[in-house]
Design a protein around this motif. Sequence first.
Motif, short mmCIF file in Angstrom:
data_model
loop_
_atom_site.label_atom_id
_atom_site.label_comp_id
_atom_site.label_asym_id
_atom_site.label_seq_id
_atom_site.Cartn_x
_atom_site.Cartn_y
_atom_site.Cartn_z
N PHE A 149 0.80 -1.23 0.00
CA PHE A 149 0.00 0.00 0.00
C PHE A 149 0.83 1.27 0.00
CE2 PHE A 149 -2.65 -3.26 1.99
CZ PHE A 149 -3.78 -3.19 1.19
N ASP A 150 2.15 1.16 -0.09
CA ASP A 150 3.06 2.32 -0.05
C ASP A 150 2.74 3.21 1.16
OD1 ASP A 150 3.67 5.31 -2.01
OD2 ASP A 150 4.99 4.22 -0.63
N LEU A 151 2.80 2.63 2.34
CA LEU A 151 2.63 3.42 3.55
C LEU A 151 3.94 4.16 3.83
CD1 LEU A 151 0.73 0.88 5.84
CD2 LEU A 151 -0.15 2.41 4.08
N PRO A 167 14.13 -7.69 -1.50
CA PRO A 167 12.87 -8.41 -1.73
C PRO A 167 12.84 -9.02 -3.12
CG PRO A 167 12.54 -6.02 -1.80
CD PRO A 167 13.92 -6.24 -1.28
N ARG A 168 12.33 -10.26 -3.20
CA ARG A 168 12.29 -10.99 -4.48
C ARG A 168 10.94 -10.74 -5.15
NH1 ARG A 168 12.47 -16.19 -4.53
NH2 ARG A 168 11.69 -16.60 -2.43
N CYS A 169 10.78 -9.54 -5.66
CA CYS A 169 9.49 -9.13 -6.21
C CYS A 169 9.05 -10.02 -7.38
CB CYS A 169 9.55 -7.68 -6.66
SG CYS A 169 9.84 -6.51 -5.30
N ALA A 170 9.99 -10.52 -8.16
CA ALA A 170 9.63 -11.35 -9.31
C ALA A 170 8.98 -12.66 -8.88
CB ALA A 170 10.87 -11.64 -10.16
N ALA A 171 9.25 -13.10 -7.65
CA ALA A 171 8.68 -14.36 -7.16
C ALA A 171 7.45 -14.14 -6.30
CB ALA A 171 9.74 -15.12 -6.36
N CYS A 172 6.99 -12.90 -6.17
CA CYS A 172 5.91 -12.59 -5.24
C CYS A 172 4.55 -12.76 -5.89
CB CYS A 172 6.06 -11.16 -4.73
SG CYS A 172 4.77 -10.67 -3.55
N PRO A 173 3.65 -13.51 -5.27
CA PRO A 173 2.31 -13.69 -5.85
C PRO A 173 1.48 -12.41 -5.81
CG PRO A 173 2.40 -14.63 -3.66
CD PRO A 173 3.81 -14.26 -4.00
N LEU A 174 1.88 -11.43 -4.99
CA LEU A 174 1.14 -10.17 -4.90
C LEU A 174 1.77 -9.06 -5.72
CD1 LEU A 174 0.30 -10.12 -1.06
CD2 LEU A 174 -0.90 -11.25 -2.96
N ALA A 175 2.80 -9.38 -6.49
CA ALA A 175 3.51 -8.35 -7.25
C ALA A 175 2.59 -7.49 -8.13
CB ALA A 175 4.61 -9.00 -8.09
N PRO A 176 1.60 -8.07 -8.84
CA PRO A 176 0.75 -7.21 -9.69
C PRO A 176 -0.02 -6.15 -8.92
CG PRO A 176 0.53 -9.52 -10.32
CD PRO A 176 1.29 -9.49 -9.03
N ALA A 177 -0.25 -6.38 -7.62
CA ALA A 177 -1.04 -5.43 -6.83
C ALA A 177 -0.18 -4.53 -5.96
CB ALA A 177 -2.02 -6.21 -5.95
N CYS A 178 1.13 -4.67 -6.02
CA CYS A 178 2.01 -3.98 -5.08
C CYS A 178 2.37 -2.59 -5.57
CB CYS A 178 3.28 -4.80 -4.85
SG CYS A 178 4.40 -4.05 -3.66
N GLU A 179 2.00 -1.59 -4.79
CA GLU A 179 2.25 -0.20 -5.17
C GLU A 179 3.73 0.14 -5.07
OE1 GLU A 179 1.07 3.82 -6.26
OE2 GLU A 179 0.55 1.73 -6.70
N ALA A 180 4.44 -0.37 -4.07
CA ALA A 180 5.86 -0.07 -3.95
C ALA A 180 6.65 -0.67 -5.12
CB ALA A 180 6.41 -0.60 -2.63
N ARG A 181 6.23 -1.83 -5.60
CA ARG A 181 6.89 -2.40 -6.78
C ARG A 181 6.59 -1.56 -8.01
NH1 ARG A 181 5.41 -5.96 -10.94
NH2 ARG A 181 7.15 -7.25 -11.72
N ARG A 182 5.36 -1.11 -8.16
CA ARG A 182 5.01 -0.28 -9.32
C ARG A 182 5.84 1.00 -9.35
NH1 ARG A 182 1.81 3.83 -11.21
NH2 ARG A 182 1.32 4.57 -9.12
N LEU A 183 6.07 1.56 -8.16
CA LEU A 183 6.85 2.79 -8.08
C LEU A 183 8.36 2.55 -7.99
CD1 LEU A 183 4.58 4.70 -5.53
CD2 LEU A 183 4.71 5.06 -8.01
N ASP A 184 8.75 1.28 -7.98
CA ASP A 184 10.16 0.89 -7.88
C ASP A 184 10.80 1.42 -6.59
OD1 ASP A 184 12.38 -0.49 -8.75
OD2 ASP A 184 13.21 1.22 -9.84
N ILE A 185 10.07 1.31 -5.47
CA ILE A 185 10.60 1.77 -4.19
C ILE A 185 10.48 0.69 -3.12
CG2 ILE A 185 10.16 4.23 -4.63
CD1 ILE A 185 7.63 3.96 -2.90
N ALA A 186 10.30 -0.56 -3.52
CA ALA A 186 10.14 -1.63 -2.54
C ALA A 186 11.27 -1.68 -1.51
CB ALA A 186 9.99 -2.98 -3.24
N PRO A 187 12.55 -1.49 -1.92
CA PRO A 187 13.61 -1.52 -0.90
C PRO A 187 13.52 -0.39 0.12
CG PRO A 187 14.52 -1.89 -3.09
CD PRO A 187 13.11 -1.41 -3.28
N HIS A 188 12.74 0.66 -0.18
CA HIS A 188 12.63 1.81 0.71
C HIS A 188 11.37 1.78 1.57
CE1 HIS A 188 16.02 3.41 -1.49
NE2 HIS A 188 15.36 3.24 -2.62
N ARG A 189 10.66 0.68 1.57
CA ARG A 189 9.51 0.47 2.43
C ARG A 189 9.73 -0.80 3.24
NH1 ARG A 189 9.08 4.89 1.18
NH2 ARG A 189 7.33 6.03 0.27
#
Length: 388
Positions: A170-172, A218-240
């Motif tokens: 949710f990009d909190l 984080p292994r975003c490519a292996a994540c079943p929730l990747a299509p719904a992940c806002e931090a992945r969409r914004l390319d900021i997953a390592p910063h959350r």
Amino acid sequence: MPRTTASAPVLSASAATTTEPTAPSAAALAALLPWFAANKRPLPWRRDYQPYHVWISEIMLQQTQMDRAVDYFLRWTGRLPDVAAVAAAREDEVLKLWEGLGYYSRARNLHAAARAMMERHDGRVPEAMEALLALPGVGRYTAAAVRSIAYGRDEPLVDANVARVFCRLFDLDAPAGEAATQRELWRLAGALLPPGRAREHNQALMELGALVCTPRGPRCAACPLAPACEARRLDIAPHRPVPGKKKDIVPLALATGVLVHQGRVFVQKRAPGDVWGGLWEFPGGGVEPGETPAQAVIREYMEETGFTVRVTAPLTVIRHGYTRFRVTLNCFALAMDGAPPEPVLTEAVDWRWAAPRELTALAFPAGHRKLLDWLAARPPLPGLEPWA
């Protein structure tokens, strides 16, 4: 503040001004349960989800890595197979089984909770939230874990793994530990809980955080929730999640000594309310300004026991950390002239002169256990039989 509204889960405000993807929702998490069925680890408490096993595992997993917790769980349940066995055990036995896990208040609370279960719940782990929260050492998370995982109740939960998954999903944009963020995380956990599937869903979120949505890399490519992940969409997953304020590290210089007399070693047992309450130790304490560690251990022995001791040799320096403290423990071999008097304890509630082999049955804090291990790996001190 968290970037969601008080109603349904939505995307961050920054995303709303760009191309809006589908907001994360219960439907978007549908892939989570099949992923868990295929990837869940074969943990011993998952064999039958006995409430006692779930409760013990959850207490052990607080601030303990999974691999270590499994080993301790198997040893614990092999010796104490149910609530009644824990309640009947001596505190020394409970602390010895816990030795090495740290945060010994968890073990003491577990012991007290088992006795409360015998008195109030016929030796069973209760199911009701109010009854669980009334037990020593059981807070909101542990109660929710027992209700959902052991009893299959529709109870949301949030631990560090779930918080990290949701902060990315949710990009909190506030630290996960802040009160406002915690309220939002628990709200989201409740909103996304599939009715009747809490056992699998809650474990799946925690497993995802432990195996895929990890703190680093984080292994975003292996994540079943990747299509719904806002931090992945914004390319900021390592910063959350957003980092919280780091606590200052406090260095502590301590001194302790192994006092030998007629083939035995003096040890004392800490008072119940102390940081190491109920554990055995070699007397000692902090090195004061202007003191050498050798002077400190002589002074501490006098203050804590009334013994007049002398240093016969330096042994080793042990370094270890707990919570935000970094300890340097200076260790010495000690002796005293003449027959030892009855100790006058000021920092302990019990004492004994123990043969080295007897010390293996006692629970010690980490630094002193490391000293025992150091001694066991070397020729015995003069006048002592080998350490075992």
